[in-house]
Motif scaffolding. Structure first.
Motif, PDB file in Angstrom:
ATOM      1  N   ASN A 100      -7.965   5.904   7.575  1.00 17.77           N
ATOM      2  CA  ASN A 100      -7.417   5.070   8.599  1.00 17.77           C
ATOM      3  C   ASN A 100      -7.984   3.596   8.183  1.00 17.77           C
ATOM      4  OD1 ASN A 100      -6.439   6.686  10.285  1.00 17.77           O
ATOM      5  ND2 ASN A 100      -7.388   6.219  12.086  1.00 17.77           N
ATOM      6  N   GLU A 101      -8.613   3.316   7.107  1.00 16.50           N
ATOM      7  CA  GLU A 101      -8.842   2.102   6.602  1.00 16.50           C
ATOM      8  C   GLU A 101      -7.543   1.152   6.392  1.00 16.50           C
ATOM      9  OE1 GLU A 101     -12.936   1.640   4.546  1.00 16.50           O
ATOM     10  OE2 GLU A 101     -12.017   3.452   3.652  1.00 16.50           O
ATOM     11  N   VAL A 102      -7.658   0.027   6.725  1.00 15.33           N
ATOM     12  CA  VAL A 102      -6.403  -0.896   6.482  1.00 15.33           C
ATOM     13  C   VAL A 102      -7.033  -1.688   5.135  1.00 15.33           C
ATOM     14  CG1 VAL A 102      -5.160  -2.894   7.167  1.00 15.33           C
ATOM     15  CG2 VAL A 102      -5.778  -1.297   8.888  1.00 15.33           C
ATOM     16  N   VAL A 103      -6.292  -1.202   4.091  1.00 15.98           N
ATOM     17  CA  VAL A 103      -6.922  -1.703   2.731  1.00 15.98           C
ATOM     18  C   VAL A 103      -5.978  -2.606   1.967  1.00 15.98           C
ATOM     19  CG1 VAL A 103      -8.298   0.442   2.447  1.00 15.98           C
ATOM     20  CG2 VAL A 103      -5.768   0.333   1.622  1.00 15.98           C
ATOM     21  N   GLU A 104      -6.316  -3.057   1.075  1.00 15.28           N
ATOM     22  CA  GLU A 104      -5.555  -3.852  -0.031  1.00 15.28           C
ATOM     23  C   GLU A 104      -4.567  -3.071  -0.675  1.00 15.28           C
ATOM     24  OE1 GLU A 104      -7.776  -6.491  -2.194  1.00 15.28           O
ATOM     25  OE2 GLU A 104      -8.500  -7.810  -0.710  1.00 15.28           O
ATOM     26  N   LEU A 105      -3.297  -3.541  -0.903  1.00 13.87           N
ATOM     27  CA  LEU A 105      -2.371  -2.849  -1.356  1.00 13.87           C
ATOM     28  C   LEU A 105      -1.773  -3.730  -2.643  1.00 13.87           C
ATOM     29  CD1 LEU A 105      -0.109  -1.411   1.471  1.00 13.87           C
ATOM     30  CD2 LEU A 105      -2.194  -0.333   0.585  1.00 13.87           C
ATOM     31  N   THR A 106      -2.440  -3.348  -3.840  1.00 11.24           N
ATOM     32  CA  THR A 106      -2.310  -4.163  -4.961  1.00 11.24           C
ATOM     33  C   THR A 106      -1.410  -3.565  -6.255  1.00 11.24           C
ATOM     34  OG1 THR A 106      -4.416  -3.785  -5.984  1.00 11.24           O
ATOM     35  CG2 THR A 106      -4.122  -5.766  -4.303  1.00 11.24           C
ATOM     36  N   SER A 107      -1.163  -2.294  -5.833  1.00 12.01           N
ATOM     37  CA  SER A 107      -0.451  -1.433  -7.064  1.00 12.01           C
ATOM     38  C   SER A 107       0.534  -0.671  -6.246  1.00 12.01           C
ATOM     39  CB  SER A 107      -1.448  -0.660  -7.993  1.00 12.01           C
ATOM     40  OG  SER A 107      -2.187   0.219  -7.024  1.00 12.01           O
ATOM     41  N   PHE A 108       1.230  -0.088  -7.217  1.00 12.14           N
ATOM     42  CA  PHE A 108       2.001   0.918  -6.443  1.00 12.14           C
ATOM     43  C   PHE A 108       1.450   2.289  -5.848  1.00 12.14           C
ATOM     44  CE2 PHE A 108       4.473   5.066  -6.924  1.00 12.14           C
ATOM     45  CZ  PHE A 108       5.610   4.814  -6.129  1.00 12.14           C
ATOM     46  N   ASP A 109       0.348   2.635  -6.808  1.00  8.56           N
ATOM     47  CA  ASP A 109      -0.533   3.832  -6.316  1.00  8.56           C
ATOM     48  C   ASP A 109      -1.236   3.430  -5.139  1.00  8.56           C
ATOM     49  OD1 ASP A 109      -0.071   5.322  -9.024  1.00  8.56           O
ATOM     50  OD2 ASP A 109      -2.015   4.340  -9.655  1.00  8.56           O
ATOM     51  N   ASP A 110      -1.302   2.279  -4.664  1.00  6.30           N
ATOM     52  CA  ASP A 110      -1.837   1.858  -3.232  1.00  6.30           C
ATOM     53  C   ASP A 110      -1.141   2.001  -2.279  1.00  6.30           C
ATOM     54  OD1 ASP A 110      -4.159   1.008  -4.662  1.00  6.30           O
ATOM     55  OD2 ASP A 110      -3.854  -1.050  -4.476  1.00  6.30           O
ATOM     56  N   VAL A 111       0.253   1.610  -2.512  1.00  6.52           N
ATOM     57  CA  VAL A 111       1.277   1.637  -1.689  1.00  6.52           C
ATOM     58  C   VAL A 111       1.983   3.198  -1.264  1.00  6.52           C
ATOM     59  CG1 VAL A 111       3.810   1.463  -1.325  1.00  6.52           C
ATOM     60  CG2 VAL A 111       2.314  -0.483  -2.169  1.00  6.52           C
ATOM     61  N   GLU A 112       1.702   3.924  -2.543  1.00 11.74           N
ATOM     62  CA  GLU A 112       2.152   5.309  -2.479  1.00 11.74           C
ATOM     63  C   GLU A 112       1.242   6.068  -1.533  1.00 11.74           C
ATOM     64  OE1 GLU A 112       3.471   8.740  -5.563  1.00 11.74           O
ATOM     65  OE2 GLU A 112       2.001   7.631  -6.220  1.00 11.74           O
ATOM     66  N   LYS A 113      -0.027   5.951  -1.712  1.00  9.24           N
ATOM     67  CA  LYS A 113      -1.236   6.607  -0.744  1.00  9.24           C
ATOM     68  C   LYS A 113      -0.989   6.360   0.508  1.00  9.24           C
ATOM     69  CE  LYS A 113      -6.113   7.114  -0.336  1.00  9.24           C
ATOM     70  NZ  LYS A 113      -7.434   6.782  -0.607  1.00  9.24           N
ATOM     71  N   ALA A 114      -0.843   4.775   0.957  1.00  5.65           N
ATOM     72  CA  ALA A 114      -0.517   4.223   2.137  1.00  5.65           C
ATOM     73  C   ALA A 114       0.539   5.339   2.849  1.00  5.65           C
ATOM     74  CB  ALA A 114      -0.201   2.869   2.239  1.00  5.65           C
ATOM     75  N   VAL A 115       1.803   5.194   2.168  1.00  3.66           N
ATOM     76  CA  VAL A 115       3.018   5.964   2.625  1.00  3.66           C
ATOM     77  C   VAL A 115       2.666   7.421   2.981  1.00  3.66           C
ATOM     78  CG1 VAL A 115       5.396   6.718   2.486  1.00  3.66           C
ATOM     79  CG2 VAL A 115       4.715   4.086   1.686  1.00  3.66           C
ATOM     80  N   LYS A 116       1.966   7.760   2.035  1.00  7.10           N
ATOM     81  CA  LYS A 116       1.425   9.399   2.158  1.00  7.10           C
ATOM     82  C   LYS A 116       0.607   9.511   3.422  1.00  7.10           C
ATOM     83  CE  LYS A 116      -1.452  12.932   0.036  1.00  7.10           C
ATOM     84  NZ  LYS A 116      -0.233  14.114  -0.180  1.00  7.10           N
ATOM     85  N   ILE A 117      -0.154   8.618   3.635  1.00  6.30           N
ATOM     86  CA  ILE A 117      -1.166   8.667   5.005  1.00  6.30           C
ATOM     87  C   ILE A 117      -0.285   8.699   6.180  1.00  6.30           C
ATOM     88  CG2 ILE A 117      -2.878   7.542   6.376  1.00  6.30           C
ATOM     89  CD1 ILE A 117      -4.142   6.689   3.640  1.00  6.30           C
ATOM     90  N   ILE A 118       0.698   7.399   6.130  1.00 10.65           N
ATOM     91  CA  ILE A 118       1.403   7.396   7.512  1.00 10.65           C
ATOM     92  C   ILE A 118       2.288   8.551   7.741  1.00 10.65           C
ATOM     93  CG2 ILE A 118       3.479   6.078   8.338  1.00 10.65           C
ATOM     94  CD1 ILE A 118       2.290   3.636   6.736  1.00 10.65           C
ATOM     95  N   LYS A 119       3.101   9.186   6.622  1.00 11.53           N
ATOM     96  CA  LYS A 119       3.748  10.448   7.023  1.00 11.53           C
ATOM     97  C   LYS A 119       3.020  11.636   7.310  1.00 11.53           C
ATOM     98  CE  LYS A 119       7.133  11.371   3.904  1.00 11.53           C
ATOM     99  NZ  LYS A 119       7.905  11.503   2.901  1.00 11.53           N
ATOM    100  N   GLU A 120       2.085  11.819   6.419  1.00 14.12           N
ATOM    101  CA  GLU A 120       1.494  13.214   6.896  1.00 14.12           C
ATOM    102  C   GLU A 120       0.390  13.056   8.260  1.00 14.12           C
ATOM    103  OE1 GLU A 120      -0.372  14.757   2.908  1.00 14.12           O
ATOM    104  OE2 GLU A 120       1.559  14.634   2.010  1.00 14.12           O
ATOM    105  N   GLN A 121      -0.080  12.120   8.303  1.00 16.62           N
ATOM    106  CA  GLN A 121      -0.848  11.819   9.814  1.00 16.62           C
ATOM    107  C   GLN A 121       0.277  12.120  10.757  1.00 16.62           C
ATOM    108  OE1 GLN A 121      -3.113   8.574  10.057  1.00 16.62           O
ATOM    109  NE2 GLN A 121      -4.976   9.401   9.512  1.00 16.62           N
ATOM    110  N   GLY A 122       1.411  11.743  10.700  1.00 19.15           N
ATOM    111  CA  GLY A 122       2.413  11.839  11.978  1.00 19.15           C
ATOM    112  C   GLY A 122       3.178  13.104  11.821  1.00 19.15           C
ATOM    113  N   GLU A 123       3.321  13.711  10.721  1.00 22.10           N
ATOM    114  CA  GLU A 123       4.222  14.875  10.607  1.00 22.10           C
ATOM    115  C   GLU A 123       3.819  16.229   9.676  1.00 22.10           C
ATOM    116  OE1 GLU A 123       7.909  13.775   8.715  1.00 22.10           O
ATOM    117  OE2 GLU A 123       8.581  12.541  10.150  1.00 22.10           O
ATOM    118  N   GLY A 124       2.479  15.883   8.990  1.00 20.52           N
ATOM    119  CA  GLY A 124       2.044  16.998   8.404  1.00 20.52           C
ATOM    120  C   GLY A 124       2.849  17.338   7.077  1.00 20.52           C
ATOM    121  N   THR A 125       2.973  18.104   6.665  1.00 15.61           N
ATOM    122  CA  THR A 125       3.813  18.499   5.573  1.00 15.61           C
ATOM    123  C   THR A 125       4.626  19.840   5.730  1.00 15.61           C
ATOM    124  OG1 THR A 125       2.342  20.164   4.176  1.00 15.61           O
ATOM    125  CG2 THR A 125       1.832  18.005   3.807  1.00 15.61           C
ATOM    126  N   ALA A 126       5.524  19.974   4.636  1.00 14.97           N
ATOM    127  CA  ALA A 126       6.531  20.913   4.956  1.00 14.97           C
ATOM    128  C   ALA A 126       5.784  22.644   5.002  1.00 14.97           C
ATOM    129  CB  ALA A 126       7.742  21.087   3.814  1.00 14.97           C
TER     130      ALA A 126
END
Length: 359
Positions: free
Chosen positions: A185-211
């Motif tokens: 839940n930390e709002v962090v700096e996104l300075t690389s693709f890895d940062d963005v990928e992690k942020a998207v993973k958090i948003i998706k999986e906190q909301g929906e879980g995984t398959a």
């Protein structure tokens, strides 16, 4: 893109998702992220109405804590999306009447057009609505159905980031430590693709879980499930547990979750309470005005925070936004204790309407 070129009630997300992937360029990504900011904001008012309508949190601690954590998750998600937009040179826009959520009505951009999102107290009906907002493409329990989820939209955004990683510059990144609400839940700096990928993973999986699992991989408390399953637990009144290992199956057969006693807030009509009859009492009008002014000030401070040129200025503006947010609960709950004059037994509640700043 300017605020005048945007409209909450457009079908822009549908249009973006229908565009061929070769057209998912810089402008596509900026448009998509602006829509994502609006989408994250749209979930907060209905969830907050449900949370604030709970009369005594101590009588239903599991349900109250669950909805409260989901609210904080959504706040951090919006912050992460704002950082995604500014890191590629965009500017999040929120403080404009055309951009704020309209209730009752669909989610922004044409997402799930069959779903009407409204503002009311916590009921089985509102829990069903919350569940539908968060529903994944392929849930591990209950009926599967064909629809385009919010998660699918974020997958398309991540794919576009992967193709255009050179756009990530780290500009105007706003940070806030919210780790006490969960490790993701930390709002962090996104300075690389890895940062963005992690942020998207958090948003998706906190909301929906995984398959494969309903678990929230970024919980505030051990054992938390993703938002969709959390809302279903409160709806069914039971925890979701594994009922078969081979094949693995889940069902709502765990510990009981009592349905909270809630203020009977009625559904806010289109255009707000003043559009209905009979006349809105002066006390109600004053509380609505107070609430809407705090809400609108909060949105302006959030927008300004991501326009600030220095981290210190951004932090100050975000603190002001949080201050305005904490001013919302008291007038909301006062409204929820004033009966409507139509004899329905329902009460008033907050409208979450945008009003311009006083000159």
């Amino acid at each position: 893109m300017t605020a005048t070129a945007l409209n909450y009630e457009s079908n822009r997300i549908t249009e973006l998702m229908e565009a061929p992937t070769e057209e998912h360029d810089e402008q596509w990504l900026k448009d998509a992220l602006q829509q994502a900011v609006m989408l994250e904001l749209a979930t907060l008012p209905p969830y907050l109405c449900g949370l604030w309508s709970i009369k005594d949190p101590s009588q239903s601690p599991d349900a109250f804590a669950t909805i409260q954590e989901i609210v904080f998750d959504e706040m951090s998600h919006m912050g992460l999306v704002c950082n995604m937009l500014t890191t590629i040179g965009g500017t999040p826009l929120l403080a404009e009447e055309k951009l704020v959520p309209k209730y009752p009505g669909p989610l922004p951009g044409g997402v799930r057009p069959e779903l009407s999102v409204s503002l009311s107290g916590l009921t089985k009906q509102s829990l069903e609505m919350y569940s539908q907002i968060e529903k994944p493409d392929d849930p591990v329990v209950e009926a599967r159905e064909v629809h385009k989820s919010i998660g699918a939209f974020y997958t398309a955004i991540l794919d576009a980031f992967q193709k255009h990683q050179y756009l990530i510059s780290g500009t105007r990144q706003v940070t806030r430590n919210m780790s006490h609400h969960g490790k993701g839940n930390e709002v962090v700096e996104l300075t690389s693709f890895d940062d963005v990928e992690k942020a998207v993973k958090i948003i998706k999986e906190q909301g929906e879980g995984t398959a494969a699992s309903p678990d929230n991989p970024f919980p505030g408390q051990s054992g938390e499930v993703a938002h969709f399953y959390s809302f279903r637990e409160i709806f069914h009144g039971r925890k979701l547990i594994v009922v078969s290992e081979d094949p693995k199956e889940f069902d709502f057969q765990g510990a009981e979750i009592p349905m909270p006693e809630a203020f009977p807030m009625g559904t806010v009509p289109t255009g707000g309470w003043a559009t209905g009859a009979p006349e809105v009492p002066d006390e109600v009008r004053q509380l609505l005005d107070t609430f809407n002014h705090h809400y609108s000030s909060m949105l302006r401070f959030i927008e300004q925070a991501w326009q600030a040129e220095t981290p210190g200025a951004a932090a100050q503006l975000l603190n002001k936004a949080v201050g305005q947010m904490f001013q919302l609960q008291e007038p909301a709950q006062q409204l929820m204790q004033i009966p409507l004059s139509d004899g329905s037994g329902r009460t008033y509640g907050p409208e979450f309407r945008y009003v311009e700043a006083e000159a």
